[in-house]
Design a protein around this motif. Structure first.
Motif, short mmCIF file in Angstrom:
data_model
loop_
_atom_site.label_atom_id
_atom_site.label_comp_id
_atom_site.label_asym_id
_atom_site.label_seq_id
_atom_site.Cartn_x
_atom_site.Cartn_y
_atom_site.Cartn_z
N SER A 1 6.62 0.54 3.93
CA SER A 1 6.44 -0.01 2.12
C SER A 1 8.27 -1.00 3.28
N LYS A 2 8.69 -1.33 3.71
CA LYS A 2 9.82 -1.79 4.39
C LYS A 2 9.36 -2.84 4.75
N SER A 3 8.03 -3.01 5.04
CA SER A 3 7.59 -4.37 5.51
C SER A 3 5.81 -5.11 4.81
N ALA A 4 4.92 -3.93 4.10
CA ALA A 4 4.49 -4.35 3.94
C ALA A 4 4.66 -4.82 2.22
N PHE A 5 4.66 -6.30 1.98
CA PHE A 5 4.43 -6.41 0.46
C PHE A 5 2.79 -6.34 -0.15
N MET A 6 2.04 -5.11 -0.73
CA MET A 6 1.68 -4.86 -1.08
C MET A 6 1.09 -3.51 -1.19
N PRO A 7 0.42 -3.54 -2.63
CA PRO A 7 0.27 -2.05 -2.37
C PRO A 7 0.17 -0.68 -1.88
N LEU A 8 0.43 0.05 -2.47
CA LEU A 8 0.26 1.27 -1.06
C LEU A 8 -0.18 2.40 -1.99
N THR A 9 -1.08 2.82 -1.29
CA THR A 9 -1.58 4.63 -2.11
C THR A 9 -1.64 5.42 -1.17
N PHE A 10 -1.13 6.51 -1.11
CA PHE A 10 -0.69 7.91 0.26
C PHE A 10 -1.97 8.85 -0.52
N GLY A 11 -2.30 9.60 0.13
CA GLY A 11 -2.51 10.92 -0.50
C GLY A 11 -3.63 12.24 0.28
N GLY A 12 -3.91 13.37 -0.06
CA GLY A 12 -4.05 14.54 0.96
C GLY A 12 -3.28 15.18 0.87
N ARG A 13 -3.54 16.30 0.85
CA ARG A 13 -2.68 17.64 1.09
C ARG A 13 -1.51 17.28 -0.18
N ILE A 14 -1.32 16.68 -1.30
CA ILE A 14 -0.76 16.53 -2.43
C ILE A 14 -1.11 18.23 -3.13
N LYS A 15 -0.18 19.12 -3.35
CA LYS A 15 -0.16 20.52 -4.33
C LYS A 15 0.35 20.17 -5.10
N SER A 16 1.54 19.20 -5.63
CA SER A 16 1.90 19.43 -6.88
C SER A 16 2.72 18.54 -7.19
N ASN B 1 -6.83 14.51 -4.93
CA ASN B 1 -8.25 14.39 -5.38
C ASN B 1 -8.82 16.49 -5.00
N SER B 2 -8.48 17.62 -3.98
CA SER B 2 -8.73 18.74 -4.50
C SER B 2 -8.28 19.05 -5.82
N GLN B 3 -6.74 18.55 -5.43
CA GLN B 3 -5.78 19.21 -6.02
C GLN B 3 -6.13 19.11 -8.33
#
Lengths: 203, 266
Positions: free
Chosen positions: B81-96, B114-116
């Motif tokens: 996020s320090k050098s990529a000035f574009m939208p960032l989506t993060f996912g996987g293993r999100i439980k809460s 996804n699963s959660q």
């Protein structure tokens, strides 16, 4: 220094990262008095209009912003919801008073044709008004990244300095004197967005 | 007019970028931090990172791979996020919601759940209320079964009885801002998108649908747009294994008159 208002509505890290990348010094303003040290102000924001106005008010930023921008005349750039807050009235979840620096209302983008998806999410090419300060020295594809369902409709159309086509013209940027607004996210709009931030840092 | 987004998807496993096939076979292809420069060169419309590390795998593998552990993904996000000035989506293993907080506070614009989102549907609403619908991407994995499609959760391991289209509509009602639709049987197959389910889903919801799974050649993007009516077309492997793939994909679509973002720098 560029004061970035941190009032709990969205992620200000990306804005600060972009300013640093450009060689400017962001000052994270977590308290209203922090804005004293800034020579210009960025008001970012993601979320709902009434919630943001409530936060600005209870945190003391509302009075401070009026003082810094209205009285002291410091340039301000509202981003996304931050731009919408510049208006007199928001209409998300009922009418709600905004900062009132730009005469007009914030309305949902008209759906018109039934296949128009809201929010508008993605890159859309700006249609620029001539000589708009925010867009000086920008050439080629002017696409910027948008995420929104509402738009600012100024009473005076000459306050609009850029539009995009999304089922019709949608307000993309505004300027009235030293008050600027970008509906898109300059900090997420690669080359064009960085140029907009750099232009604001130099007005 | 709004551009059709072309989205590189990067699969992370134990902190490394991997190639995925059928959700079962994985091959390490790089280090996300070393690839940063390349990502910026891509001038990508958006980047999606999905941590597909199997639950419990981190501790097993970290020693032989000399990785720092589960917090790595946040570290990766912070650097990107320090050098990529574009939208960032993060996912996987999100439980809460706490996991979501951590991603958003460290620079993600959106989270992909996804699963959660299936096991705990209230989480979708919670995220949407806290950060806005635009930050909440619901992932749906499907597998073709005869003429229809079955939905899977838990990284493709558990088949559920829900109709994927009905489920997508529920997700929209709960506050999802986008749907990311992935075809398990097309994943890594290079056979092209499953446009049947993509177009059905695009018709079923009023939020953007991101199509994923199956792109093996540049020709495969067009059916996702024309037949699938996807708002965004995503792919993983092709961007890693073909030289300058991102720019070439953009160029080809642009040349054929598709409404894609086409910066001068390309």
């Amino acid at each position: 220094m560029i004061g970035v208002v941190s009032f709990g509505m969205g992620n200000i890290g990306s804005v600060c990262n972009a300013l640093e990348h450009l060689g400017h010094t962001p000052l994270i303003a977590s308290a209203p008095e922090d804005l004293d040290k800034a020579d210009r102000i960025i008001l970012p924001g993601v979320g709902a209009f009434p919630a943001a106005m409530t936060r600005l008010s209870t945190s003391g930023f509302l009075d401070a912003l009026n003082d810094q921008v209205r009285e002291k005349g410091k340039p301000v750039l509202g981003i996304c919801l931050g731009m919408q807050l510049l208006a007199e009235t928001g209409t998300e979840f009922g009418d709600c008073a905004g900062l009132g620096w730009i005469s007009g209302r914030v309305e949902i983008i008209p759906r018109g044709s039934s296949d128009l998806r809201l929010p508008q999410i993605g890159w859309n090419e700006l249609v620029l008004k001539d000589n708009a300060q925010l867009f000086a020295n920008i050439e080629g594809d002017t696409s910027c990244y948008f995420v929104h369902s509402y738009q600012l409709l100024p009473t005076d159309p000459s306050d609009i300095v850029a539009t995009v086509d999304y089922g019709g013209p949608v307000t993309a940027a505004v300027q009235r004197d030293h008050i600027f607004g970008a509906q898109f996210h300059p900090e997420k709009s690669a080359r064009v967005g960085l140029a907009v931030l750099d232009n604001f840092a130099k007005v | 007019m709004l551009k059709t987004r072309i989205i590189p998807v990067l699969y992370l496993m134990n902190g490394l970028i991997v190639r995925s096939e059928g959700f079962r076979e994985f091959k390490v292809i790089g280090n996300p931090i070393n690839q940063l420069e390349r990502l910026n060169d891509w001038l990508a419309d958006e980047l999606v990172y999905i941590d597909i590390t199997r639950d419990g795998d981190y501790d097993l593998r970290r020693d032989d791979m000399k990785l720092k552990g589960a917090d790595d993904v946040i570290g990766i996000l912070r650097q990107i996020s320090k050098s990529a000035f574009m939208p960032l989506t993060f996912g996987g293993r999100i439980k809460s919601i706490e996991d979501v907080d951590s991603f958003i506070h460290n620079g993600a614009d959106k989270v992909l759940i996804n699963s959660q989102a299936y096991h705990q549907p209230g989480l979708v609403t919670e995220v949407a209320e806290k950060y806005g619908s635009q930050a909440m991407v619901v992932g749906i994995d499907v597998h073709r079964e005869g003429d229809g499609h079955a939905m899977y959760v838990d990284q493709g391991r558990t088949r559920v009885d829900d109709d994927p289209l009905a489920y997508a509509r529920q997700a929209e009602e709960r506050g999802a801002g986008e749907i990311m639709l992935n075809s398990i049987d097309r994943d890594g197959s290079a056979e092209g998108y499953d446009t049947d389910i993509i177009s059905a889903m695009a018709a079923a919801v009023r939020i953007p649908v991101i199509a994923c799974g199956g792109v093996g050649t540049f020709e495969h993007f067009r059916p996702g747009i024309d037949k699938g009516h996807a708002s965004a077309v995503a792919a993983g492997n092709i961007f890693h294994f073909t030289e300058n793939a991102y720019k070439r994909a953009k160029k080809q679509l642009h040349r054929r008159g598709y409404n894609v973002r086409y910066p001068n720098d390309i």
